[in-house]
Design a protein around this motif. Structure first.
Motif, PDB file in Angstrom:
ATOM      1  N   ILE A   1      -8.490   1.767  -4.034  1.00 49.90           N
ATOM      2  CA  ILE A   1      -9.432   1.348  -2.991  1.00 49.90           C
ATOM      3  C   ILE A   1     -10.835   1.856  -3.327  1.00 49.90           C
ATOM      4  O   ILE A   1     -11.826   1.125  -3.164  1.00 49.90           O
ATOM      5  CB  ILE A   1      -8.963   1.829  -1.600  1.00 49.90           C
ATOM      6  CG1 ILE A   1      -7.636   1.143  -1.235  1.00 49.90           C
ATOM      7  CG2 ILE A   1     -10.026   1.536  -0.537  1.00 49.90           C
ATOM      8  CD1 ILE A   1      -6.991   1.668   0.039  1.00 49.90           C
ATOM      9  N   LEU A   2     -10.936   3.081  -3.806  1.00 52.85           N
ATOM     10  CA  LEU A   2     -12.235   3.613  -4.219  1.00 52.85           C
ATOM     11  C   LEU A   2     -12.845   2.733  -5.310  1.00 52.85           C
ATOM     12  O   LEU A   2     -14.031   2.384  -5.256  1.00 52.85           O
ATOM     13  CB  LEU A   2     -12.089   5.052  -4.707  1.00 52.85           C
ATOM     14  CG  LEU A   2     -13.357   5.703  -5.250  1.00 52.85           C
ATOM     15  CD1 LEU A   2     -14.434   5.799  -4.176  1.00 52.85           C
ATOM     16  CD2 LEU A   2     -13.035   7.088  -5.810  1.00 52.85           C
TER      17      LEU A   2
ATOM     18  N   PHE B   1       0.837  -1.192   0.000  1.00 54.60           N
ATOM     19  CA  PHE B   1       0.000   0.000   0.000  1.00 54.60           C
ATOM     20  C   PHE B   1       0.875   1.245   0.000  1.00 54.60           C
ATOM     21  O   PHE B   1       1.899   1.294   0.683  1.00 54.60           O
ATOM     22  CB  PHE B   1      -0.887   0.035   1.243  1.00 54.60           C
ATOM     23  CG  PHE B   1      -2.136  -0.795   1.139  1.00 54.60           C
ATOM     24  CD1 PHE B   1      -2.188  -1.948   0.390  1.00 54.60           C
ATOM     25  CD2 PHE B   1      -3.274  -0.409   1.817  1.00 54.60           C
ATOM     26  CE1 PHE B   1      -3.335  -2.697   0.299  1.00 54.60           C
ATOM     27  CE2 PHE B   1      -4.430  -1.147   1.741  1.00 54.60           C
ATOM     28  CZ  PHE B   1      -4.468  -2.293   0.975  1.00 54.60           C
ATOM     29  N   SER B   2       0.444   2.257  -0.741  1.00 53.05           N
ATOM     30  CA  SER B   2       1.103   3.563  -0.695  1.00 53.05           C
ATOM     31  C   SER B   2       0.775   4.213   0.649  1.00 53.05           C
ATOM     32  O   SER B   2      -0.115   3.746   1.383  1.00 53.05           O
ATOM     33  CB  SER B   2       0.588   4.447  -1.827  1.00 53.05           C
ATOM     34  OG  SER B   2      -0.776   4.776  -1.595  1.00 53.05           O
ATOM     35  N   GLU B   3       1.466   5.300   0.965  1.00 54.83           N
ATOM     36  CA  GLU B   3       1.182   6.010   2.220  1.00 54.83           C
ATOM     37  C   GLU B   3      -0.266   6.503   2.271  1.00 54.83           C
ATOM     38  O   GLU B   3      -0.932   6.325   3.292  1.00 54.83           O
ATOM     39  CB  GLU B   3       2.171   7.154   2.446  1.00 54.83           C
ATOM     40  CG  GLU B   3       1.973   7.869   3.769  1.00 54.83           C
ATOM     41  CD  GLU B   3       2.031   6.970   5.000  1.00 54.83           C
ATOM     42  OE1 GLU B   3       1.379   7.316   6.018  1.00 54.83           O
ATOM     43  OE2 GLU B   3       2.697   5.917   4.985  1.00 54.83           O
TER      44      GLU B   3
ATOM     45  N   VAL C   1      -0.720  -0.203  -4.234  1.00 51.51           N
ATOM     46  CA  VAL C   1      -2.158   0.037  -4.152  1.00 51.51           C
ATOM     47  C   VAL C   1      -2.315   1.459  -3.631  1.00 51.51           C
ATOM     48  O   VAL C   1      -1.821   1.800  -2.557  1.00 51.51           O
ATOM     49  CB  VAL C   1      -2.854  -0.958  -3.201  1.00 51.51           C
ATOM     50  CG1 VAL C   1      -4.315  -0.582  -3.005  1.00 51.51           C
ATOM     51  CG2 VAL C   1      -2.720  -2.387  -3.714  1.00 51.51           C
ATOM     52  N   GLU C   2      -2.947   2.292  -4.437  1.00 51.87           N
ATOM     53  CA  GLU C   2      -3.182   3.691  -4.076  1.00 51.87           C
ATOM     54  C   GLU C   2      -4.601   3.844  -3.548  1.00 51.87           C
ATOM     55  O   GLU C   2      -5.445   2.969  -3.738  1.00 51.87           O
ATOM     56  CB  GLU C   2      -2.977   4.597  -5.298  1.00 51.87           C
ATOM     57  CG  GLU C   2      -1.586   4.565  -5.880  1.00 51.87           C
ATOM     58  CD  GLU C   2      -0.551   5.307  -5.040  1.00 51.87           C
ATOM     59  OE1 GLU C   2      -0.931   5.993  -4.073  1.00 51.87           O
ATOM     60  OE2 GLU C   2       0.642   5.202  -5.378  1.00 51.87           O
TER      61      GLU C   2
END
Length: 148
Positions: free
Chosen positions: A110-111, A6-8, A105-106
Motif C-alpha cells: 500500500i505504501l 489483504f493481509s491483517e 496485499v501487505e
C-alpha cells in the motif's frame, strides 16, 4: 481491480484510514487517510521504514494535516467511500504484491501504491520527504530480510 486478499496489517491500515477520515471530519477515504493509517499500523514496515530513513512519524502526520483541512461537522456515515485516487493506490498495491510473488496485499505494498499515484496528497507528502518508489522498495526489502 484488486485481486489478491489483504493481509491483517493491510486490513488494519484501511480501518485506521477510515478512523483518520472520521477524525478529520471527512466524508471519504483519500490517499492522505491511507498514509495516516499506515503510520498507525505498527506491525507493518512503514513506521520502521520512515524512522530508518530519518522521517519522524509525528512530522509525517503533521505534514499530511498541513495539506488537508479538517471538515466543519462530524461525519455520521457508517461506511466511507474511497476516492478514485485511493482506489488507484489499492490497485497499484495489488500489482506490487503480484509482481513480488506475494499471496496477499501487505501494508508495504500500500505504501508503494501511494508513491505510484502521483496526484494524491500522500504522494506529495512522501516525495516532499525525499521518498521515491525505488528507495522505498529497496528499504522495505531490507527491513523484511532483517525481520526473518
Amino acid at each position: 481491480m484488486v485481486v489478491l486478499p489483504f493481509s491483517e496489517p493491510a486490513r488494519k491500515t484501511m480501518r485506521y484510514a477510515s478512523q483518520e477520515a472520521l477524525r478529520l471530519k471527512h466524508e471519504y477515504i483519500g490517499t492522505e487517510h491511507i498514509l495516516l493509517g499506515l503510520i498507525r499500523e505498527e506491525s507493518g514496515v512503514t513506521p520502521d521504514m520512515l524512522n530508518k530513513v530519518g522521517r519522524d512519524l509525528g512530522k509525517v502526520q503533521a505534514e499530511v494535516e498541513n495539506w488537508v483541512l479538517a471538515g466543519a461537522e462530524e461525519v455520521t456515515k457508517c461506511r466511507l467511500p474511497r476516492t478514485q485516487r485511493a482506489d488507484k493506490v489499492l490497485n497499484y498495491a495489488d500489482k506490487e504484491a503480484q509482481s513480488s510473488g506475494c499471496d496477499f496485499v501487505e501494508a508495504e505494498h500500500i505504501l508503494l501504491g501511494l508513491l505510484r499515484e502521483p496526484h494524491g496528497v500522500a504522494h506529495c507528502v512522501l516525495v516532499g520527504l525525499g521518498l521515491s518508489v525505488d528507495n522505498v522498495r529497496d528499504e522495505v526489502a531490507t527491513i523484511l530480510r532483517n525481520r526473518r
